[in-house]
Design a protein around this motif. Structure first.
Motif, short mmCIF file in Angstrom:
data_model
loop_
_atom_site.label_atom_id
_atom_site.label_comp_id
_atom_site.label_asym_id
_atom_site.label_seq_id
_atom_site.Cartn_x
_atom_site.Cartn_y
_atom_site.Cartn_z
N LYS A 261 0.80 -1.12 0.00
CA LYS A 261 -0.04 -0.17 -0.06
C LYS A 261 0.85 1.28 0.00
CE LYS A 261 -3.91 0.00 2.27
NZ LYS A 261 -4.92 -0.13 3.42
N LEU A 262 1.94 1.19 0.75
CA LEU A 262 2.81 2.48 0.92
C LEU A 262 3.53 2.55 -0.69
CD1 LEU A 262 4.64 1.77 4.20
CD2 LEU A 262 2.93 3.76 3.51
N GLN A 263 3.76 1.43 -1.20
CA GLN A 263 4.13 1.59 -2.56
C GLN A 263 3.32 2.24 -3.51
OE1 GLN A 263 7.42 0.45 -3.56
NE2 GLN A 263 7.19 1.34 -5.64
N ARG A 264 2.13 1.93 -3.34
CA ARG A 264 1.06 2.55 -4.25
C ARG A 264 1.07 3.94 -4.07
NH1 ARG A 264 -1.90 -2.49 -3.21
NH2 ARG A 264 -2.97 -1.27 -1.69
N VAL A 265 1.07 4.36 -2.80
CA VAL A 265 0.67 5.81 -2.38
C VAL A 265 2.01 6.62 -2.49
CG1 VAL A 265 0.34 7.37 -0.27
CG2 VAL A 265 -0.77 5.12 -0.62
N PHE A 266 3.25 6.25 -2.30
CA PHE A 266 4.38 6.87 -2.32
C PHE A 266 5.19 6.62 -3.50
CE2 PHE A 266 2.97 7.03 2.11
CZ PHE A 266 2.90 8.30 2.48
N GLY A 267 4.99 5.40 -4.21
CA GLY A 267 5.87 5.27 -5.42
C GLY A 267 7.21 4.84 -5.09
N GLU A 268 8.20 5.34 -5.90
CA GLU A 268 9.68 5.01 -5.39
C GLU A 268 10.20 5.36 -4.15
OE1 GLU A 268 11.49 2.77 -7.48
OE2 GLU A 268 9.47 2.79 -8.28
N ALA A 269 9.63 6.40 -3.72
CA ALA A 269 10.07 6.95 -2.18
C ALA A 269 9.59 6.15 -1.09
CB ALA A 269 9.34 8.32 -1.95
N ALA A 270 8.76 4.87 -1.29
CA ALA A 270 8.14 4.31 -0.12
C ALA A 270 9.62 3.53 0.44
CB ALA A 270 7.12 3.13 -0.74
N LEU A 271 10.32 3.05 -0.33
CA LEU A 271 11.51 2.07 0.12
C LEU A 271 12.60 2.85 1.00
CD1 LEU A 271 13.18 -0.48 0.38
CD2 LEU A 271 14.21 -0.14 -1.79
N PRO A 272 13.10 4.05 0.27
CA PRO A 272 14.10 4.82 1.25
C PRO A 272 13.59 5.32 2.41
CG PRO A 272 13.67 5.69 -1.00
CD PRO A 272 13.10 4.61 -1.10
N GLY A 273 12.04 5.77 2.27
CA GLY A 273 11.48 6.44 3.34
C GLY A 273 11.56 5.55 4.26
N ALA A 274 10.88 4.32 4.19
CA ALA A 274 10.65 3.19 5.40
C ALA A 274 12.21 2.99 5.79
CB ALA A 274 9.98 2.31 4.69
N ALA A 275 13.20 2.71 5.11
CA ALA A 275 14.33 2.39 5.51
C ALA A 275 14.92 3.45 6.47
CB ALA A 275 15.48 2.16 4.19
N LEU A 276 14.69 4.72 6.03
CA LEU A 276 15.18 5.51 7.10
C LEU A 276 14.72 5.50 8.51
CD1 LEU A 276 15.74 8.73 4.43
CD2 LEU A 276 17.56 7.69 5.70
N VAL A 277 13.19 5.40 8.36
CA VAL A 277 12.35 5.54 9.75
C VAL A 277 13.13 4.20 10.42
CG1 VAL A 277 10.33 4.48 10.54
CG2 VAL A 277 10.36 6.18 8.61
N ALA A 278 13.26 3.23 9.83
CA ALA A 278 13.98 1.94 10.57
C ALA A 278 15.31 2.26 11.03
CB ALA A 278 13.93 0.62 9.60
N ALA A 279 16.19 2.97 10.42
CA ALA A 279 17.37 3.41 10.92
C ALA A 279 17.38 4.38 12.15
CB ALA A 279 18.12 3.86 9.94
N VAL A 280 16.47 5.39 11.94
CA VAL A 280 16.14 6.35 12.95
C VAL A 280 15.85 5.86 14.33
CG1 VAL A 280 14.92 8.59 13.62
CG2 VAL A 280 16.16 8.41 11.46
N GLY A 281 14.57 4.85 14.15
CA GLY A 281 14.13 4.27 15.05
C GLY A 281 15.15 3.35 15.97
N LEU A 282 16.20 2.77 15.29
CA LEU A 282 16.93 1.78 16.02
C LEU A 282 18.03 2.71 16.85
CD1 LEU A 282 19.06 -0.94 14.14
CD2 LEU A 282 19.96 0.22 16.04
N LEU A 283 18.27 4.07 16.53
CA LEU A 283 18.99 4.84 17.33
C LEU A 283 18.25 5.33 18.40
CD1 LEU A 283 20.42 7.36 14.53
CD2 LEU A 283 21.98 6.13 15.96
#
Length: 387
Positions: A261-283
């Motif tokens: 669903k995120l892929q449909r809404v945000f397109g190519e930005a979904a992958l890097p956006g979610a990856a950044l959220v995960a990294a910041v969340g780990l911090l």
């Protein structure tokens, strides 16, 4: 792909994930039997990930040339035998060796399982089917810590390894029944080295594979030891740490289900956006906490972002090259598990000397760098589009 085939590969991925996290909530119980500090048990998933990463480089190219079914069966049966042998290990070193050999078998299982998804599915269905199969991997992060922690408190930690071995035998029987042996004709003429060369020349492959280690490998590796991190931050029992790790696993699955669903809404930005959220969340794990509830909420961005971005990254890699799909998947599996090894080794090395804040900070910085590799690169639009 038939439902029975999807369920079979789902089980195979579940096993791979279970082996990565099974020791997490049982480190205290295992350390008492082996006579070592609890953080030393982290060397079990570390050895598993290291051998997994090394052997996967061979397993994928061979499957592109000789087929998937027989190597997959051999890997599952070997995995079952070695998992059943770990409880009988006379000391930690022997258990580490057995865990490393189980990683060899896992290195055969995962690339062949992922390649079978694409082999048995129409091109338009590959991404969706991969997402369904990968729920098995994510579900392992939910059920395995909870069940392993409970088994450790009830019947002892050894029973958890016996249960995992039994499941591997069932999965092997399912593979034998649901898949037929066939040779990928498109690759029959390619030799081993040519397969490697072609895979590495695929546009976008090197950058995305680098992210497989720096981002996905370290994010997944943190999941393998998050129970020990939680235990050290709050002094929790095996059952409580298993429940907390299971909660994070639910968040990972929620992210997995939301990824399309995120892929449909945000397109190519979904992958890097979610990856950044995960990294910041780990911090965020560097912050002090006073209760299980606070720690659970603190880890949500890491787990949900990991769940969202993981399947999207896998699907992108599988779509890079049909011709060398097994080889690219093998590189991905190798680098991912090298990341898991790196995190487990870092915990075993850092924990006796420094606080969990230092360990979480290191893991967070590495994953943040890896997430940046998934961002579009200015001036390289053609390569980005190809990737």
């Amino acid at each position: 792909m038939k439902r029975s085939q999807t369920a079979t590969l789902f089980s195979c991925l579940f096993l791979i994930g279970a082996a990565e996290v099974i020791a997490g909530p049982m480190m205290g119980a295992m350390s008492a039997d082996f006579g070592v500090r609890s953080s030393a048990i982290a060397y079990l998933p570390a050895a598993y990930g290291l051998s997994y990463g090394a052997v996967a480089l061979v397993a994928g190219p061979l499957s592109d040339r000789w087929g998937r079914r027989r190597p997959l069966l051999a890997g599952l049966l070997g995995f079952a035998l070695l998992s059943a042998s770990i409880p009988s290990a006379p000391h930690l070193l022997a258990a580490i060796v057995l865990s490393a050999l189980a990683g060899v078998c896992a290195a055969v299982v995962q690339p062949n399982s992922l390649a079978l998804v694409a082999d048995e599915s129409p091109p338009a269905e590959v991404g969706r089917r991969l997402g369904q199969v990968f729920i098995g991997l994510m579900l392992a992060f939910v059920l395995t810590p909870v069940l392993a922690g409970r088994l450790a408190d009830t019947w002892g930690w050894r029973s958890a390894y016996y249960a995992m071995a039994a499941l591997a035998v069932v999965a092997a029987l399912a593979v034998s029944r649901n898949f037929t042996a066939r040779l990928p004709a498109a690759h029959a003429h390619m030799n081993f080295l040519a397969t490697h060369r072609e895979a590495l020349k695929t546009p976008g492959a090197r950058r995305r594979l680098s992210a497989s280690y720096l981002w996905l490998g370290w994010v997944a590796g943190f999941g393998a030891v998050v129970a020990e991190v939680a235990s050290r931050k709050l002094s929790l029992s095996p059952t409580d740490t298993g429940l907390l790790a299971g909660f994070y696993g639910l968040a990972v699955i929620a992210g997995n289900l939301a990824s399309s669903k995120l892929q449909r809404v945000f397109g190519e930005a979904a992958l890097p956006g979610a990856a950044l959220v995960a990294a910041v969340g780990l911090l965020g794990f560097m912050l002090p906490v006073g209760s299980m509830t606070q720690l659970a909420l603190l880890g949500l961005p890491w787990a949900f972002g990991y769940g969202c971005a993981g399947p999207l990254h896998h699907a992108r890699l599988s779509a890079l090259s049909e011709r060398c799909r097994g080889t690219i998947n093998s590189y991905h599996a190798s680098l991912l598990n090298l990341g898991i090894f790196s995190v487990s080794f870092a915990l075993g090395t850092i924990a006796p000397r420094f606080s969990m804040t230092v360990f979480c900070g290191l893991a967070g910085v590495v994953t943040l760098l890896g997430a940046c590799l998934l961002l579009p690169w200015p001036g390289r639009k053609a390569r980005t589009a190809a990737a």
